[in-house]
Design a protein around this motif. Sequence first.
Motif, PDB file in Angstrom:
ATOM      1  N   CYS A 156     -44.779  -3.711  35.653  1.00 28.47           N
ATOM      2  CA  CYS A 156     -45.219  -4.710  34.678  1.00 28.47           C
ATOM      3  C   CYS A 156     -44.186  -5.832  34.546  1.00 28.47           C
ATOM      4  N   ASP A 157     -44.666  -7.003  34.219  1.00 23.54           N
ATOM      5  CA  ASP A 157     -43.805  -8.171  34.048  1.00 23.54           C
ATOM      6  C   ASP A 157     -43.123  -8.183  32.683  1.00 23.54           C
ATOM      7  N   VAL A 158     -43.692  -7.458  31.721  1.00 17.33           N
ATOM      8  CA  VAL A 158     -43.161  -7.474  30.368  1.00 17.33           C
ATOM      9  C   VAL A 158     -43.620  -6.225  29.630  1.00 17.33           C
ATOM     10  N   PHE A 159     -42.796  -5.803  28.689  1.00 16.50           N
ATOM     11  CA  PHE A 159     -43.110  -4.706  27.780  1.00 16.50           C
ATOM     12  C   PHE A 159     -43.246  -5.344  26.399  1.00 16.50           C
ATOM     13  N   LEU A 205     -34.548   2.372  30.227  1.00 17.42           N
ATOM     14  CA  LEU A 205     -35.552   2.310  31.286  1.00 17.42           C
ATOM     15  C   LEU A 205     -35.992   0.869  31.552  1.00 17.42           C
ATOM     16  N   ALA A 206     -36.241   0.135  30.475  1.00 18.40           N
ATOM     17  CA  ALA A 206     -36.644  -1.266  30.634  1.00 18.40           C
ATOM     18  C   ALA A 206     -35.520  -2.075  31.276  1.00 18.40           C
ATOM     19  N   SER A 210     -35.399  -4.078  34.966  1.00 19.87           N
ATOM     20  CA  SER A 210     -35.465  -5.532  34.747  1.00 19.87           C
ATOM     21  C   SER A 210     -36.770  -5.969  34.099  1.00 19.87           C
ATOM     22  N   ILE A 211     -37.212  -5.202  33.109  1.00 21.75           N
ATOM     23  CA  ILE A 211     -38.439  -5.528  32.378  1.00 21.75           C
ATOM     24  C   ILE A 211     -38.050  -6.047  30.987  1.00 21.75           C
ATOM     25  N   ILE A 237     -35.804  -9.081  24.391  1.00 23.36           N
ATOM     26  CA  ILE A 237     -34.650  -8.258  24.750  1.00 23.36           C
ATOM     27  C   ILE A 237     -34.564  -8.190  26.276  1.00 23.36           C
ATOM     28  N   GLU A 238     -33.533  -8.820  26.837  1.00 21.90           N
ATOM     29  CA  GLU A 238     -33.337  -8.782  28.283  1.00 21.90           C
ATOM     30  C   GLU A 238     -31.915  -9.244  28.610  1.00 21.90           C
TER      31      GLU A 238
END
Length: 239
Positions: A156-159, A205-206, A210-211, A237-238
């Motif tokens: 997925c591109d985003v959570f 995990l994210a 790199s999510i 958050i990244e």
Amino acid sequence: MSDGVRWKRVLLKLSGEALMGDQDFGIDPKVVERVAAEISEAVNLGAQFGIVVGGGNIFRGVALAAKGGNRVTGDHMGMLATIMNSLTLADALRQRGIQARVLSAVPVPSICESFTQRGAERYMEDGDVILFAGGTGNPFFTTDSGAALRAAEMQCDVFLKGTSVDGVYDADPKLKPDAKRFDTLTPGEVLEKNLKVMDATAIALARDNSIPVVVFSIKTSSALVNVLRGQGLFTVIED
């Protein structure tokens, strides 16, 4: 970007409590209808959706353990609660013409399909909304961790995490009106500051895959579509 949305493939995490509305327990059909309407609008904009719904509106395994019950039994009961919530939301989406499938980490073949990554990938490529039920299928893992796991498996591109507030704060804004709201954070800052947005396993995990994690208020009308367009209030958050 796909047809006006910032991210094409989305993992949306909703708490079970988000489906309660103003009730103390269970599912409010009006809330389910509103959430389904916003998801439908986002799907029609071109986003591919995987969804994880918690089970706290029906049962929480940690609550049983806190009263001396068996944690494993409690978590299994919580997994069943997530299946019930997923079936409810899937039905509301189908009534809006959206093809929705419930895939469970806990095999219940007479009720829904079992999760496989390859099967889920085929469905998402076809434009179906997938509701990932049953958590990870294992006790001692939260549905946030289950959601992060599915986000990684489905690339997925985003959570997106829909909560009752419009982002991450340094304290509960319902209890502390002057709590500081963050527009951006790194996963390391979330862990260092011990911010209670989700458990450490989900954050890790994210981060490791790199999510980006985007926290927003699911209770705000049209917030989901606005977030997908990069508008409105939310915390990213990244690294």
